[in-house]
Design a protein around this motif. Structure first.
Motif, PDB file in Angstrom:
ATOM      1  N   PRO A  49      10.142  15.223   6.914  1.00  0.00           N
ATOM      2  CA  PRO A  49       8.814  14.788   7.360  1.00  0.00           C
ATOM      3  C   PRO A  49       7.765  15.891   7.433  1.00  0.00           C
ATOM      4  O   PRO A  49       6.632  15.704   6.981  1.00  0.00           O
ATOM      5  N   ALA A  50       8.113  17.048   7.991  1.00  0.00           N
ATOM      6  CA  ALA A  50       7.118  18.116   8.130  1.00  0.00           C
ATOM      7  C   ALA A  50       6.629  18.582   6.771  1.00  0.00           C
ATOM      8  O   ALA A  50       5.424  18.761   6.550  1.00  0.00           O
ATOM      9  N   ALA A  51       7.555  18.757   5.824  1.00  0.00           N
ATOM     10  CA  ALA A  51       7.179  19.198   4.482  1.00  0.00           C
ATOM     11  C   ALA A  51       6.397  18.113   3.751  1.00  0.00           C
ATOM     12  O   ALA A  51       5.438  18.407   3.022  1.00  0.00           O
ATOM     13  N   ARG A  52       6.785  16.871   3.972  1.00  0.00           N
ATOM     14  CA  ARG A  52       6.098  15.761   3.305  1.00  0.00           C
ATOM     15  C   ARG A  52       4.645  15.674   3.764  1.00  0.00           C
ATOM     16  O   ARG A  52       3.727  15.523   2.955  1.00  0.00           O
ATOM     17  N   TYR A  53       4.421  15.769   5.076  1.00  0.00           N
ATOM     18  CA  TYR A  53       3.056  15.666   5.579  1.00  0.00           C
ATOM     19  C   TYR A  53       2.230  16.905   5.259  1.00  0.00           C
ATOM     20  O   TYR A  53       1.011  16.809   5.062  1.00  0.00           O
ATOM     21  N   GLU A  54       2.861  18.034   5.165  1.00  0.00           N
ATOM     22  CA  GLU A  54       2.135  19.227   4.706  1.00  0.00           C
ATOM     23  C   GLU A  54       1.629  19.014   3.296  1.00  0.00           C
ATOM     24  O   GLU A  54       0.487  19.355   2.966  1.00  0.00           O
ATOM     25  N   GLN A  55       2.466  18.418   2.459  1.00  0.00           N
ATOM     26  CA  GLN A  55       2.083  18.141   1.073  1.00  0.00           C
ATOM     27  C   GLN A  55       0.964  17.102   1.009  1.00  0.00           C
ATOM     28  O   GLN A  55      -0.020  17.257   0.278  1.00  0.00           O
ATOM     29  N   ILE A  56       1.101  16.042   1.783  1.00  0.00           N
ATOM     30  CA  ILE A  56       0.108  14.963   1.770  1.00  0.00           C
ATOM     31  C   ILE A  56      -1.245  15.464   2.278  1.00  0.00           C
ATOM     32  O   ILE A  56      -2.286  15.239   1.649  1.00  0.00           O
ATOM     33  N   LEU A  57      -1.243  16.143   3.417  1.00  0.00           N
ATOM     34  CA  LEU A  57      -2.492  16.618   4.006  1.00  0.00           C
ATOM     35  C   LEU A  57      -3.141  17.664   3.101  1.00  0.00           C
ATOM     36  O   LEU A  57      -4.374  17.730   3.008  1.00  0.00           O
ATOM     37  N   GLY A  58      -2.321  18.457   2.417  1.00  0.00           N
ATOM     38  CA  GLY A  58      -2.887  19.408   1.466  1.00  0.00           C
ATOM     39  C   GLY A  58      -3.574  18.705   0.318  1.00  0.00           C
ATOM     40  O   GLY A  58      -4.675  19.101  -0.096  1.00  0.00           O
ATOM     41  N   ALA A  59      -2.972  17.624  -0.180  1.00  0.00           N
ATOM     42  CA  ALA A  59      -3.585  16.863  -1.267  1.00  0.00           C
ATOM     43  C   ALA A  59      -4.870  16.191  -0.829  1.00  0.00           C
ATOM     44  O   ALA A  59      -5.784  15.987  -1.638  1.00  0.00           O
ATOM     45  N   LEU A  60      -4.951  15.851   0.450  1.00  0.00           N
ATOM     46  CA  LEU A  60      -6.156  15.223   0.999  1.00  0.00           C
ATOM     47  C   LEU A  60      -7.197  16.234   1.431  1.00  0.00           C
ATOM     48  O   LEU A  60      -8.294  15.865   1.885  1.00  0.00           O
ATOM     49  N   GLY A  61      -6.886  17.522   1.304  1.00  0.00           N
ATOM     50  CA  GLY A  61      -7.806  18.563   1.739  1.00  0.00           C
ATOM     51  C   GLY A  61      -7.888  18.679   3.243  1.00  0.00           C
ATOM     52  O   GLY A  61      -8.892  19.163   3.788  1.00  0.00           O
ATOM     53  N   GLY A  73      -5.256   5.620  11.128  1.00  0.00           N
ATOM     54  CA  GLY A  73      -4.806   4.421  10.421  1.00  0.00           C
ATOM     55  C   GLY A  73      -3.416   3.971  10.804  1.00  0.00           C
ATOM     56  O   GLY A  73      -2.710   3.343  10.009  1.00  0.00           O
ATOM     57  N   GLY A  74      -3.015   4.281  12.026  1.00  0.00           N
ATOM     58  CA  GLY A  74      -1.649   3.967  12.429  1.00  0.00           C
ATOM     59  C   GLY A  74      -1.313   2.492  12.389  1.00  0.00           C
ATOM     60  O   GLY A  74      -0.225   2.098  11.971  1.00  0.00           O
ATOM     61  N   SER A 123       0.851  -1.185   0.000  1.00  0.00           N
ATOM     62  CA  SER A 123       0.000   0.000   0.000  1.00  0.00           C
ATOM     63  C   SER A 123       0.886   1.233   0.000  1.00  0.00           C
ATOM     64  O   SER A 123       2.020   1.196   0.503  1.00  0.00           O
ATOM     65  N   ALA A 124       0.370   2.339  -0.527  1.00  0.00           N
ATOM     66  CA  ALA A 124       1.066   3.617  -0.369  1.00  0.00           C
ATOM     67  C   ALA A 124       1.122   4.012   1.105  1.00  0.00           C
ATOM     68  O   ALA A 124       1.966   4.819   1.504  1.00  0.00           O
ATOM     69  N   LEU A 125       0.252   3.436   1.928  1.00  0.00           N
ATOM     70  CA  LEU A 125       0.289   3.700   3.367  1.00  0.00           C
ATOM     71  C   LEU A 125       1.488   3.041   4.045  1.00  0.00           C
ATOM     72  O   LEU A 125       1.677   3.198   5.247  1.00  0.00           O
ATOM     73  N   SER A 126       2.292   2.341   3.288  1.00  0.00           N
ATOM     74  CA  SER A 126       3.578   1.886   3.821  1.00  0.00           C
ATOM     75  C   SER A 126       4.539   3.061   3.942  1.00  0.00           C
ATOM     76  O   SER A 126       5.564   2.963   4.639  1.00  0.00           O
ATOM     77  N   TRP A 127       4.217   4.196   3.274  1.00  0.00           N
ATOM     78  CA  TRP A 127       5.118   5.352   3.217  1.00  0.00           C
ATOM     79  C   TRP A 127       4.579   6.583   3.935  1.00  0.00           C
ATOM     80  O   TRP A 127       5.245   7.601   3.992  1.00  0.00           O
ATOM     81  N   PHE A 128       3.355   6.530   4.441  1.00  0.00           N
ATOM     82  CA  PHE A 128       2.812   7.642   5.231  1.00  0.00           C
ATOM     83  C   PHE A 128       1.726   7.089   6.136  1.00  0.00           C
ATOM     84  O   PHE A 128       1.359   5.920   6.046  1.00  0.00           O
TER      85      PHE A 128
END
Length: 240
Positions: free
Chosen positions: A226-238, A140-141, A130-135
Motif C-alpha cells: 500500500p505505501a509504495a502503491r500510493y506513493e506511485q499514484i500520488l506521484g503520477a497525480l503530482g 473521494g472516500g 471506476s479505477a477508483l475501485s482500486w485506490f
C-alpha cells in the motif's frame, strides 16, 4: 453475444456516459433500448428508444422496471453519483446516499433482472465501475468505497450467474469528460470511447475492461504494498 437485434436496458441514460451507450447501441443495431432515468423528460433519444422511469434506489421502481422490460437481454448499470465526501469526517447521510446509488442500486437491478436474462438466453450485465475501485483520495472516500463494492458485486455476480450463461463485465476507467468531472483539469476519456469499450467487451466475451491508460496503471499497481502503491499514484497525480 452480439449487440445487433438485442434488447438493452441502460440506467442513467439521460446524459453523459449513459446517453452515449444509447447512441452507440442504436448505431450497432440494437432492436430496442430502454433508456432509464429518474426523470424521463430529460431523455432526448428517439426511434427504438423507450424511456423508462427508474430511480435505482427505489425498490418499487426497480420492480416496476423489471415487470415492464421482461424482454431485456443486456443490462448496463451506469447510473451513479459522486459527492466528494470523505469517509471519516464526511456527512454520514451523504455517504449512505452514495453507497445506495453506486452499489445497492446496481445490486437491486442485478437481482431483479438476473432471472429475466436467464429466461432470455443468458445475456449480459455491464457495470460501469471506476479505477477508483482500486485506490482512493481523502476527498473521494465515499465514491471509492462505493465503487470498490461495485467491483466486488461484478465479480460475485459473474460467479453466481455463470451457470445461467450470463456474462458480467466490469468497466474501469479514470476521468471521463462528463458533468461529474468538469471541475478537474486533467486528461479525460470521452464518454463515446468508454461506451464503445463496454459494448466491445460484450461482443468479445470479456469480463473486465481497462478503458484507458490510467485504469491500466492503477490495476498494475495492485501488486505493490500500500505505501509504495500510493506513493506511485500520488506521484503520477503530482501530489507526491
Amino acid at each position: 453475444m452480439k449487440i445487433a437485434d438485442s434488447v438493452v436496458l441502460v440506467t442513467g441514460a439521460n446524459r453523459g456516459i449513459g446517453a452515449q451507450f444509447v447512441e452507440q447501441l442504436k448505431e450497432r443495431g440494437a432492436a430496442k433500448i430502454y433508456a432509464a432515468a429518474r426523470d424521463t423528460s430529460t431523455i432526448e433519444a428517439s426511434g427504438i428508444v423507450e424511456p423508462l422511469q427508474l430511480d435505482v434506489t427505489d425498490a418499487a421502481q426497480v420492480r416496476a422496471a423489471a415487470e415492464a422490460a421482461g424482454d431485456v437481454q443486456v443490462v448496463i448499470n451506469n447510473a451513479g453519483i459522486s459527492t466528494g465526501t470523505p469517509l471519516v469526517t464526511g456527512d454520514e447521510a451523504t455517504i449512505r446516499r452514495e453507497m445506495e446509488t453506486n452499489f445497492f442500486g446496481p445490486l437491486a437491478i442485478t437481482r431483479a433482472f438476473a432471472p429475466i436474462l436467464e429466461a432470455n438466453g443468458g445475456g449480459a450485465f455491464v457495470n460501469v465501475v471506476s479505477a477508483l475501485s482500486w485506490f482512493t483520495l481523502p476527498s473521494g472516500g465515499a465514491y471509492a468505497a462505493s465503487k470498490a463494492a461495485a467491483w466486488s458485486l461484478s465479480d460475485s455476480a459473474r460467479l453466481e450467474l455463470r451457470g445461467q450463461g450470463t456474462q458480467v463485465v466490469a468497466v474501469h476507467m479514470g476521468l471521463v469528460d462528463t458533468d461529474m468531472t468538469k471541475g478537474f483539469d486533467a486528461p479525460k476519456l470521452s464518454p463515446s470511447a468508454l461506451a464503445s469499450a463496454g459494448l466491445d467487451a460484450i461482443e468479445k466475451g470479456l469480463d473486465e475492461v481497462l478503458a484507458d491508460d490510467w485504469a491500466a496503471f492503477i490495476k498494475k499497481g495492485l501488486t505493490l504494498e500500500p505505501a509504495a502503491r500510493y506513493e506511485q499514484i500520488l506521484g503520477a497525480l503530482g501530489m507526491g
